[in-house]
Design an enzyme around this catalytic site. Structure first.
Site, PDB file in Angstrom:
ATOM      1  N   ASP A  13       0.727  -1.302   0.111  1.00  0.00           N
ATOM      2  CA  ASP A  13       0.047  -0.020  -0.036  1.00  0.00           C
ATOM      3  C   ASP A  13       0.888   1.146  -0.065  1.00  0.00           C
ATOM      4  O   ASP A  13       0.473   2.348   0.595  1.00  0.00           O
ATOM      5  CB  ASP A  13      -0.935   0.145   1.156  1.00  0.00           C
ATOM      6  N   LYS A  16       1.794   2.115  -5.355  1.00  0.00           N
ATOM      7  CA  LYS A  16       2.490   1.547  -6.368  1.00  0.00           C
ATOM      8  C   LYS A  16       1.600   1.995  -7.478  1.00  0.00           C
ATOM      9  O   LYS A  16       2.125   2.282  -8.628  1.00  0.00           O
ATOM     10  CB  LYS A  16       2.836   0.125  -6.400  1.00  0.00           C
ATOM     11  N   GLY A  40      -4.267  -4.935  -4.587  1.00  0.00           N
ATOM     12  CA  GLY A  40      -5.111  -4.349  -5.069  1.00  0.00           C
ATOM     13  C   GLY A  40      -4.695  -2.758  -5.469  1.00  0.00           C
ATOM     14  O   GLY A  40      -3.990  -2.219  -4.984  1.00  0.00           O
ATOM     15  N   HIS A  41      -4.582  -2.819  -6.887  1.00  0.00           N
ATOM     16  CA  HIS A  41      -4.092  -1.535  -7.514  1.00  0.00           C
ATOM     17  C   HIS A  41      -5.148  -0.765  -8.146  1.00  0.00           C
ATOM     18  O   HIS A  41      -6.061  -0.999  -8.951  1.00  0.00           O
ATOM     19  CB  HIS A  41      -3.097  -1.837  -8.674  1.00  0.00           C
ATOM     20  N   GLN A 225       2.068  -6.431  -3.026  1.00  0.00           N
ATOM     21  CA  GLN A 225       2.260  -6.331  -1.517  1.00  0.00           C
ATOM     22  C   GLN A 225       3.747  -5.331  -0.989  1.00  0.00           C
ATOM     23  O   GLN A 225       4.186  -4.420  -2.115  1.00  0.00           O
ATOM     24  CB  GLN A 225       2.796  -7.771  -0.905  1.00  0.00           C
TER      25      GLN A 225
HETATM   26  P1  IMP Z   1      -2.315 -12.948   2.419  1.00  0.00           P
HETATM   27  O1  IMP Z   1      -1.239 -12.374   1.339  1.00  0.00           O
HETATM   28  O2  IMP Z   1      -3.701 -12.820   1.906  1.00  0.00           O
HETATM   29  O3  IMP Z   1      -1.996 -14.264   2.651  1.00  0.00           O
HETATM   30  O4  IMP Z   1      -2.248 -12.077   3.581  1.00  0.00           O
HETATM   31  C1  IMP Z   1      -0.882 -12.083   4.377  1.00  0.00           C
HETATM   32  C2  IMP Z   1      -0.425 -10.758   5.032  1.00  0.00           C
HETATM   33  O5  IMP Z   1      -0.119 -10.052   3.806  1.00  0.00           O
HETATM   34  C3  IMP Z   1      -1.819 -10.059   5.578  1.00  0.00           C
HETATM   35  O6  IMP Z   1      -1.094  -9.233   6.753  1.00  0.00           O
HETATM   36  C4  IMP Z   1      -2.261  -9.276   4.471  1.00  0.00           C
HETATM   37  O7  IMP Z   1      -2.847  -8.007   5.151  1.00  0.00           O
HETATM   38  C5  IMP Z   1      -0.926  -8.843   3.865  1.00  0.00           C
HETATM   39  N1  IMP Z   1      -1.240  -8.265   2.543  1.00  0.00           N
HETATM   40  C6  IMP Z   1      -1.602  -9.202   1.622  1.00  0.00           C
HETATM   41  N2  IMP Z   1      -1.686  -8.580   0.399  1.00  0.00           N
HETATM   42  C7  IMP Z   1      -1.390  -7.295   0.574  1.00  0.00           C
HETATM   43  C8  IMP Z   1      -1.357  -6.095  -0.152  1.00  0.00           C
HETATM   44  O8  IMP Z   1      -1.563  -6.123  -1.389  1.00  0.00           O
HETATM   45  N3  IMP Z   1      -1.190  -4.993   0.426  1.00  0.00           N
HETATM   46  C9  IMP Z   1      -1.028  -4.813   1.848  1.00  0.00           C
HETATM   47  N4  IMP Z   1      -0.958  -5.934   2.645  1.00  0.00           N
HETATM   48  C10 IMP Z   1      -1.398  -6.936   1.903  1.00  0.00           C
END
Ligand code: IMP
Length: 431
Positions: A13, A16, A40-41, A225
């Protein structure tokens, strides 16, 4: 430079979307190399808002090739819905403009169910706060050598054998969590149906990208991420299940690391995190609230409120090193407008000792207290600044101090969601 990797250098977040969109306009190929639809972009182009999760940001720009690499985990039903939504917005997506690596593992409905059931069953302290989209369980199947990959959809016998292998593992797991056994024939039928829609996009991506690279095309590798969620270098176990750092760009599509010319780290001028896990500079006071409100800090994928805190230069030194960041794009500087004093974490105190990095041991991570340097803030607005001359002296001092502390130069400063509101220092694609 021919090939640029964009990575989030914090917990995701970092903003990007805007930077990737700006770079993708000048790239020929845009490739996703890790993660899945947990990302999420948001892109705003000519007043139209596009919300992308699995699709590379390049799809919304005509004349580009977008690629989903093998390092990604792909939910084919989600992808087809996302394609439908952007097509309805007037975007042309065809096998000429979108390619999916044949060796990409598929996220199945059972992965999301397992992800959510585990999170529900977890007690405080073990909950990860995942996006619930099945990312972790799918990567587990990949390394457990029981994943169903895009290429498996093409042959009935292979597909059925793969499903049986996966269910040998999943059914006992589900039983333990109180979830009903999988309807095997139903799952096979669902996969056969979606195969017709997905297979036209399947391609030997490694080969296509190597050919593009040789013919001098510009490739943009779009990370999702952030490096602090990296499975190896993040705040384990409160991380995502893929490698997020820049090295993954090579393995996540099948090019050599020597093909990467510039790594752009996206860095927010303060810090945020969604989900559980350590966050040394987190603010649970009025300053944190103010950062969240001014920065509109709510997740694009889950809508969750993001935790907010001061800039952590110690963590940034770490992520710039592990990703080999060539330059950073500093985003959301304007959110800091109006603070009388700003703080930057320069290291940690642990058991009376000073550390210049965050150790991996979980108990030490929670006991580390940040050592702050205070910097005078500025009262003027920096929103919309497009040159150094538009910035107040203290804002410039803040940016320069960040550069010094993280030992990495600023390539761009972003001062609003508008693409023109950017101070360009180094163009990552420039020769
Ligand atoms: P997962 O990727 O759904 O397994 O989540 C694992 C961790 O990564 C959690 O803390 C999510 O909130 C975080 N996370 C996953 N994708 C994103 C992203 O695109 N932005 C921010 N945090 C993310």
């Amino acid at each position: 430079m021919a090939n640029v990797v964009v990575v989030g250098a914090q917990w995701g977040d970092e903003g990007k979307g805007k930077i990737v969109d700006w770079l993708s306009e000048r790239a020929d190929v845009i490739a996703r190399f890790q993660g899945g639809h947990n990302a999420g972009h948001t892109l705003v182009i000519d007043g139209k808002v596009y919300k992308l999760h699995a699709l590379p940001s390049g799809v919304v720009r005509g004349g580009k090739l977008s690629v989903i690499g093998n390092g990604v985990v792909l939910d084919p039903w989600h992808l087809m819905n996302e394609i439908k939504t952007v097509r309805e917005q007037g975007v042309d997506i065809s096998p000429e403009t979108l390619m999916i690596a044949e060796n990409t593992p598929l996220i199945l409905p059972i992965h999301g169910e397992l992800d959510r059931a585990r999170e529900e069953a977890a007690s405080k302290g073990t909950k990860i706060g995942t996006t619930g989209r099945g990312i972790g369980p799918c990567y587990e199947d990949k390394v457990g050598r029981r994943a169903i990959r895009v290429a498996d959809l093409a042959d009935k016998a292979t597909l059925e054998a793969r499903v049986d292998r996966a269910l040998q593992h999943h059914d006992p797991l589900r039983k333990g969590l109180g979830i009903e056994a999988v309807d095997r024939d139903g799952l096979v039928a669902q996969l056969k149906d979606i195969a017709k829609e997905i297979l036209p996009f399947a391609a030997p991506v490694w080969k296509v990208l190597n050919e593009k690279r040789k013919s001098g095309k510009r490739i943009l590798f779009e990370g999702a991420q952030g490096a602090l969620l990296d499975i190896d270098f993040g705040t384990y176990p409160f991380v995502t299940s893929s490698n997020v750092i820049a090295g993954q760009a090579a393995t996540g599509v099948g090019i050599g690391p020597n093909s990467i010319d510039f790594v752009l780290g996206i860095v927010k001028a303060y810090t945020t995190r969604v989900g559980e896990g350590p966050f040394p500079t987190e603010l649970e006071d009025a300053d944190g609230q103010r950062l969240g409100e001014r920065g509109h800090e709510f997740g694009t994928t889950t809508g969750r409120k993001r935790r907010c805190g001061w800039f952590d230069a110690a963590l940034l030194r770490q992520t710039c090193a592990t990703s080999g960041v060539s330059g950073i794009a500093l985003t959301k500087l304007d959110v800091l407008d109006g603070f009388e004093t700003l703080k930057i974490c320069v290291g940690y105190e642990l058991d009376g000792e000073r550390l210049d990095y965050l150790p991996f041991a979980a108990d030490q991570q929670t006991r580390c207290t940040p050592i702050y340097e205070e910097i005078p803030g500025w009262s003027e607005s920096t929103e919309g600044a497009r040159s150094w001359a538009d910035l107040p002296a203290n804002a410039i001092k803040y940016v320069r101090r960040v550069e010094e502390l993280i030992d990495c130069p600023v390539a761009l400063v972003s001062t609003s969601p508008e693409r023109e509101d950017t101070i360009l220092v180094t163009d990552p694609f420039a020769d």
